[in-house]
Write an enzyme that holds these catalytic residues in place. Structure first.
Site, short mmCIF file in Angstrom:
data_model
loop_
_atom_site.label_atom_id
_atom_site.label_comp_id
_atom_site.label_asym_id
_atom_site.label_seq_id
_atom_site.Cartn_x
_atom_site.Cartn_y
_atom_site.Cartn_z
N PRO A 136 -8.69 -6.75 8.34
CA PRO A 136 -7.43 -6.83 9.07
C PRO A 136 -6.55 -5.59 8.94
CG PRO A 136 -7.62 -8.64 7.48
CD PRO A 136 -8.89 -7.87 7.42
N ASN A 137 -5.92 -5.26 10.02
CA ASN A 137 -4.91 -4.19 10.13
C ASN A 137 -5.49 -2.77 10.10
OD1 ASN A 137 -2.62 -6.03 10.13
ND2 ASN A 137 -3.17 -6.43 8.01
N GLU B 89 -18.15 -0.70 -1.16
CA GLU B 89 -16.76 -1.07 -0.85
C GLU B 89 -15.96 0.22 -0.70
OE1 GLU B 89 -15.07 -3.30 -4.08
OE2 GLU B 89 -13.07 -3.39 -3.16
N TYR C 157 -2.01 5.83 4.36
CA TYR C 157 -3.37 5.79 4.92
C TYR C 157 -3.74 7.03 5.73
CZ TYR C 157 -3.02 0.91 3.51
OH TYR C 157 -2.87 -0.24 2.77
N ASN D 274 -14.76 -2.17 4.20
CA ASN D 274 -13.37 -2.07 3.79
C ASN D 274 -12.72 -3.37 4.23
OD1 ASN D 274 -10.68 -1.67 3.34
ND2 ASN D 274 -10.60 0.38 4.25
N ARG E 274 -1.50 0.87 -6.79
CA ARG E 274 -0.48 0.28 -5.90
C ARG E 274 0.03 -1.06 -6.45
NH1 ARG E 274 -2.72 0.44 -0.02
NH2 ARG E 274 -0.53 -0.09 0.39
N ARG F 268 -0.25 2.99 11.11
CA ARG F 268 0.16 2.12 10.01
C ARG F 268 0.39 2.92 8.73
NH1 ARG F 268 -4.19 -1.47 6.69
NH2 ARG F 268 -2.66 -2.55 5.41
N HIS G 67 -12.07 1.96 0.20
CA HIS G 67 -10.64 1.87 0.46
C HIS G 67 -10.11 3.28 0.67
CE1 HIS G 67 -10.62 -2.31 -0.63
NE2 HIS G 67 -11.33 -1.99 -1.68
N ALA H 188 -6.76 -6.25 3.21
CA ALA H 188 -6.12 -7.15 2.24
C ALA H 188 -7.04 -8.31 1.83
CB ALA H 188 -4.82 -7.69 2.82
C1 DQA Z 1 -7.04 -0.91 1.93
C2 DQA Z 1 -6.26 -1.33 0.68
C3 DQA Z 1 -5.80 -2.78 0.78
O1 DQA Z 1 -5.05 -3.14 -0.37
C4 DQA Z 1 -4.92 -2.97 1.99
O2 DQA Z 1 -4.55 -4.33 2.13
C5 DQA Z 1 -5.54 -2.45 3.25
C6 DQA Z 1 -6.22 -1.17 3.19
C7 DQA Z 1 -7.38 0.59 1.91
O3 DQA Z 1 -8.26 0.99 2.69
O4 DQA Z 1 -6.78 1.37 1.18
O5 DQA Z 1 -5.39 -3.03 4.32
O6 DQA Z 1 -8.24 -1.65 1.98
#
Ligand code: DQA
Length: 152
Positions: free
Chosen positions: A15-16, A103, A28, A79, A112, A23, A105, A82
């Protein structure tokens, strides 16, 4: 659609992440998800892989994609956004996938908010790449290539 002659790497984004570029660019970066994916695809093509991608806003969609990858894809890069921090269904689904699982990020969740410090997928992946921004997906392709070569 993937060319089935080449091993397939499935890149899953939660998501997102579709909003990358707009964003929280201070966290990011300014590159879009398409830019990240295209760079990863370029790298994968050079190493002899095909890439499939999914951007999903819910855990269920990602679980279904992992099921579809079993016995079909060589590796998964994920990835989960959240969902990383609470979606145990992703842990269960990834545990059913035999190939390398990386994985990724963009940020480093360990630096964080406290609720980002736990990853529920970490126990079932081959390894985690975090905090390298735009380079993370490319590093993950390299990791997959190395892990698959080591298995031969
Ligand atoms: C994320 C880190 C997560 O904590 C966050 O909720 C994201 C992006 C990252 O790529 O740094 O949506 O996965």
């Amino acid at each position: 659609m993937a060319n089935s002659a080449l091993p397939i790497i499935l890149i899953l984004n939660g998501p997102n992440l579709n909003l990358l570029g707009q964003r929280q660019p201070e966290i990011y970066g300014t590159a879009t998800l398409s830019e990240h994916i295209n760079a990863a695809k370029e790298k994968a093509a050079k190493l002899g892989f095909e890439v499939e991608t999914l951007v999903a806003q819910s855990a269920g969609e990602i679980v279904s994609a992992i099921h579809g990858a079993r016995s079909r894809c060589a590796a998964i890069i994920i990835n989960p956004g959240a969902l990383t921090h609470f979606a145990w269904s992703l842990n269960d689904a990834l545990a059913t996938f035999d190939g390398p699982k990386i994985e990724v990020h963009l940020s480093n969740p360990a630096t964080r908010d406290p609720w980002r410090h736990e990853s529920v997928v970490a126990p079932v992946v081959s390894g985690t790449i975090a905090g390298f921004g735009a380079n993370g997906y490319k590093f993950a392709i390299d990791a997959v290539a190395t892990l698959l070569a080591d298995k031969k």
